[in-house]
Design a protein around this motif. Structure first.
Motif, PDB file in Angstrom:
ATOM      1  N   SER A 144       0.857  -1.189   0.000  1.00  0.00           N
ATOM      2  CA  SER A 144       0.000   0.000   0.000  1.00  0.00           C
ATOM      3  C   SER A 144       0.894   1.240   0.000  1.00  0.00           C
ATOM      4  CB  SER A 144      -0.899   0.006   1.235  1.00  0.00           C
ATOM      5  OG  SER A 144      -0.097   0.189   2.404  1.00  0.00           O
ATOM      6  N   ASP A 145       0.317   2.375  -0.333  1.00  0.00           N
ATOM      7  CA  ASP A 145       1.080   3.627  -0.312  1.00  0.00           C
ATOM      8  C   ASP A 145       1.635   3.891   1.082  1.00  0.00           C
ATOM      9  OD1 ASP A 145       0.622   4.037  -3.010  1.00  0.00           O
ATOM     10  OD2 ASP A 145      -1.119   5.348  -2.680  1.00  0.00           O
ATOM     11  N   GLU A 146       0.837   3.589   2.095  1.00  0.00           N
ATOM     12  CA  GLU A 146       1.265   3.787   3.477  1.00  0.00           C
ATOM     13  C   GLU A 146       2.467   2.883   3.814  1.00  0.00           C
ATOM     14  OE1 GLU A 146      -0.716   3.829   7.952  1.00  0.00           O
ATOM     15  OE2 GLU A 146      -1.805   2.913   6.295  1.00  0.00           O
ATOM     16  N   ALA A 147       2.427   1.638   3.365  1.00  0.00           N
ATOM     17  CA  ALA A 147       3.533   0.713   3.611  1.00  0.00           C
ATOM     18  C   ALA A 147       4.786   1.162   2.868  1.00  0.00           C
ATOM     19  CB  ALA A 147       3.141  -0.699   3.198  1.00  0.00           C
ATOM     20  N   LYS A 148       4.640   1.644   1.633  1.00  0.00           N
ATOM     21  CA  LYS A 148       5.789   2.147   0.874  1.00  0.00           C
ATOM     22  C   LYS A 148       6.423   3.337   1.586  1.00  0.00           C
ATOM     23  CE  LYS A 148       4.135   0.670  -3.653  1.00  0.00           C
ATOM     24  NZ  LYS A 148       3.592   1.119  -4.950  1.00  0.00           N
ATOM     25  N   GLU A 149       5.590   4.219   2.095  1.00  0.00           N
ATOM     26  CA  GLU A 149       6.080   5.396   2.821  1.00  0.00           C
ATOM     27  C   GLU A 149       6.815   4.975   4.091  1.00  0.00           C
ATOM     28  OE1 GLU A 149       4.109   9.146   5.174  1.00  0.00           O
ATOM     29  OE2 GLU A 149       3.197   8.576   3.255  1.00  0.00           O
ATOM     30  N   ALA A 150       6.267   4.013   4.809  1.00  0.00           N
ATOM     31  CA  ALA A 150       6.914   3.513   6.023  1.00  0.00           C
ATOM     32  C   ALA A 150       8.251   2.867   5.690  1.00  0.00           C
ATOM     33  CB  ALA A 150       6.000   2.520   6.743  1.00  0.00           C
ATOM     34  N   PHE A 151       8.328   2.157   4.566  1.00  0.00           N
ATOM     35  CA  PHE A 151       9.577   1.523   4.153  1.00  0.00           C
ATOM     36  C   PHE A 151      10.623   2.576   3.814  1.00  0.00           C
ATOM     37  CE2 PHE A 151      12.396  -0.530   1.039  1.00  0.00           C
ATOM     38  CZ  PHE A 151      12.896  -1.531   1.854  1.00  0.00           C
ATOM     39  N   GLU A 152      10.220   3.623   3.119  1.00  0.00           N
ATOM     40  CA  GLU A 152      11.151   4.711   2.799  1.00  0.00           C
ATOM     41  C   GLU A 152      11.695   5.348   4.075  1.00  0.00           C
ATOM     42  OE1 GLU A 152      12.447   5.433  -0.131  1.00  0.00           O
ATOM     43  OE2 GLU A 152      11.257   3.824  -1.024  1.00  0.00           O
ATOM     44  N   LYS A 153      10.844   5.512   5.086  1.00  0.00           N
ATOM     45  CA  LYS A 153      11.297   6.058   6.368  1.00  0.00           C
ATOM     46  C   LYS A 153      12.298   5.113   7.025  1.00  0.00           C
ATOM     47  CE  LYS A 153       7.212   8.789   7.456  1.00  0.00           C
ATOM     48  NZ  LYS A 153       6.046   8.945   8.341  1.00  0.00           N
ATOM     49  N   PHE A 154      12.032   3.823   6.936  1.00  0.00           N
ATOM     50  CA  PHE A 154      12.951   2.825   7.496  1.00  0.00           C
ATOM     51  C   PHE A 154      14.317   2.926   6.826  1.00  0.00           C
ATOM     52  CE2 PHE A 154      14.957  -1.312   6.842  1.00  0.00           C
ATOM     53  CZ  PHE A 154      15.289  -1.619   8.146  1.00  0.00           C
ATOM     54  N   ILE A 155      14.342   3.008   5.502  1.00  0.00           N
ATOM     55  CA  ILE A 155      15.606   3.103   4.759  1.00  0.00           C
ATOM     56  C   ILE A 155      16.366   4.362   5.162  1.00  0.00           C
ATOM     57  CG2 ILE A 155      16.615   3.385   2.452  1.00  0.00           C
ATOM     58  CD1 ILE A 155      15.692   0.530   3.114  1.00  0.00           C
ATOM     59  N   ALA A 156      15.648   5.457   5.366  1.00  0.00           N
ATOM     60  CA  ALA A 156      16.299   6.702   5.782  1.00  0.00           C
ATOM     61  C   ALA A 156      16.909   6.561   7.175  1.00  0.00           C
ATOM     62  CB  ALA A 156      15.292   7.853   5.754  1.00  0.00           C
ATOM     63  N   LEU A 157      16.244   5.809   8.064  1.00  0.00           N
ATOM     64  CA  LEU A 157      16.738   5.632   9.432  1.00  0.00           C
ATOM     65  C   LEU A 157      17.843   4.571   9.530  1.00  0.00           C
ATOM     66  CD1 LEU A 157      13.348   5.733  11.350  1.00  0.00           C
ATOM     67  CD2 LEU A 157      15.153   7.474  11.359  1.00  0.00           C
ATOM     68  N   ALA A 158      17.808   3.606   8.644  1.00  0.00           N
ATOM     69  CA  ALA A 158      18.787   2.510   8.677  1.00  0.00           C
ATOM     70  C   ALA A 158      19.369   2.320   7.283  1.00  0.00           C
ATOM     71  CB  ALA A 158      18.112   1.226   9.153  1.00  0.00           C
ATOM     72  N   PRO A 159      20.281   3.220   6.879  1.00  0.00           N
ATOM     73  CA  PRO A 159      20.848   3.105   5.533  1.00  0.00           C
ATOM     74  C   PRO A 159      21.480   1.729   5.313  1.00  0.00           C
ATOM     75  CG  PRO A 159      21.551   5.138   6.603  1.00  0.00           C
ATOM     76  CD  PRO A 159      20.854   4.317   7.641  1.00  0.00           C
ATOM     77  N   GLN A 160      21.347   1.248   4.102  1.00  0.00           N
ATOM     78  CA  GLN A 160      21.820  -0.093   3.759  1.00  0.00           C
ATOM     79  C   GLN A 160      23.204  -0.007   3.122  1.00  0.00           C
ATOM     80  OE1 GLN A 160      19.393  -2.725   4.467  1.00  0.00           O
ATOM     81  NE2 GLN A 160      18.742  -0.891   5.548  1.00  0.00           N
ATOM     82  N   GLU A 161      24.140  -0.837   3.621  1.00  0.00           N
ATOM     83  CA  GLU A 161      25.438  -0.917   2.965  1.00  0.00           C
ATOM     84  C   GLU A 161      25.313  -1.834   1.756  1.00  0.00           C
ATOM     85  OE1 GLU A 161      25.302  -4.214   5.963  1.00  0.00           O
ATOM     86  OE2 GLU A 161      25.101  -2.079   6.240  1.00  0.00           O
ATOM     87  N   ASN A 162      26.276  -1.779   0.874  1.00  0.00           N
ATOM     88  CA  ASN A 162      26.258  -2.605  -0.322  1.00  0.00           C
ATOM     89  C   ASN A 162      26.631  -4.040   0.056  1.00  0.00           C
ATOM     90  OD1 ASN A 162      26.601  -3.881  -2.754  1.00  0.00           O
ATOM     91  ND2 ASN A 162      27.909  -2.304  -3.652  1.00  0.00           N
ATOM     92  N   PRO A 163      25.704  -5.003  -0.043  1.00  0.00           N
ATOM     93  CA  PRO A 163      26.009  -6.375   0.359  1.00  0.00           C
ATOM     94  C   PRO A 163      26.952  -7.095  -0.601  1.00  0.00           C
ATOM     95  CG  PRO A 163      23.823  -6.269  -0.586  1.00  0.00           C
ATOM     96  CD  PRO A 163      24.334  -4.860  -0.502  1.00  0.00           C
ATOM     97  N   ARG A 164      27.196  -6.500  -1.766  1.00  0.00           N
ATOM     98  CA  ARG A 164      28.086  -7.119  -2.749  1.00  0.00           C
ATOM     99  C   ARG A 164      29.468  -6.489  -2.770  1.00  0.00           C
ATOM    100  NH1 ARG A 164      23.275  -6.242  -4.172  1.00  0.00           N
ATOM    101  NH2 ARG A 164      23.704  -4.287  -5.195  1.00  0.00           N
ATOM    102  N   GLU A 165      29.736  -5.577  -1.850  1.00  0.00           N
ATOM    103  CA  GLU A 165      31.016  -4.860  -1.852  1.00  0.00           C
ATOM    104  C   GLU A 165      32.206  -5.818  -1.759  1.00  0.00           C
ATOM    105  OE1 GLU A 165      33.266  -1.283   0.577  1.00  0.00           O
ATOM    106  OE2 GLU A 165      31.129  -1.595   0.853  1.00  0.00           O
ATOM    107  N   ASP A 166      32.175  -6.766  -0.821  1.00  0.00           N
ATOM    108  CA  ASP A 166      33.267  -7.732  -0.695  1.00  0.00           C
ATOM    109  C   ASP A 166      33.377  -8.595  -1.941  1.00  0.00           C
ATOM    110  OD1 ASP A 166      34.000  -6.807   1.772  1.00  0.00           O
ATOM    111  OD2 ASP A 166      32.943  -8.367   2.886  1.00  0.00           O
TER     112      ASP A 166
END
Length: 115
Positions: free
Chosen positions: A87-109
């Motif tokens: 849902s739009d609400e879930a997408k918005e919540a996910f974007e907030k999560f990404i902003a709070l917990a930035p993801q490192e590149n899992p393929r860097e190594d």
């Protein structure tokens, strides 16, 4: 006599071990939990998924093939099943999560090792 065993859509074989790829939710992947997975013959087995261990094999000892040389294990590989049709609400919540917990590149190594 030649015996041929047809492929199973859910299980594969590694020696005497039976391998099953089991879908898990995003919540189970992050928080861990108990996975109940089927074994041939209609029964199930419960395995503990620790937080963040998706992709690592879980072992159910003695649940594989039995031969003269011994009995194999059931190896369960958890794979994240991502939610569809958010849902739009879930997408918005996910974007907030990404902003709070930035993801490192899992393929860097991997990128460093392969080059």
């Amino acid at each position: 006599v030649t015996v041929r065993v047809s492929d199973d859509p859910h299980y594969s074989r590694e020696g005497n071990n039976l391998v099953l790829r089991a879908p898990v939710t995003l919540e189970e992947a992050v928080n861990g939990g108990v996975l109940e997975v089927p074994v041939p013959g209609g029964k199930t087995v419960k395995l503990r998924l620790t937080p963040g261990s998706v992709g690592r094999k879980l072992r159910a000892k003695g649940r594989g093939f039995t031969t003269k040389s011994g009995t194999g294990d059931l190896l369960v590989i958890p794979e994240v099943h991502l939610p569809q049709n958010l849902s739009d609400e879930a997408k918005e919540a996910f974007e907030k999560f990404i902003a709070l917990a930035p993801q490192e590149n899992p393929r860097e190594d991997l990128l460093k090792k392969v080059r």
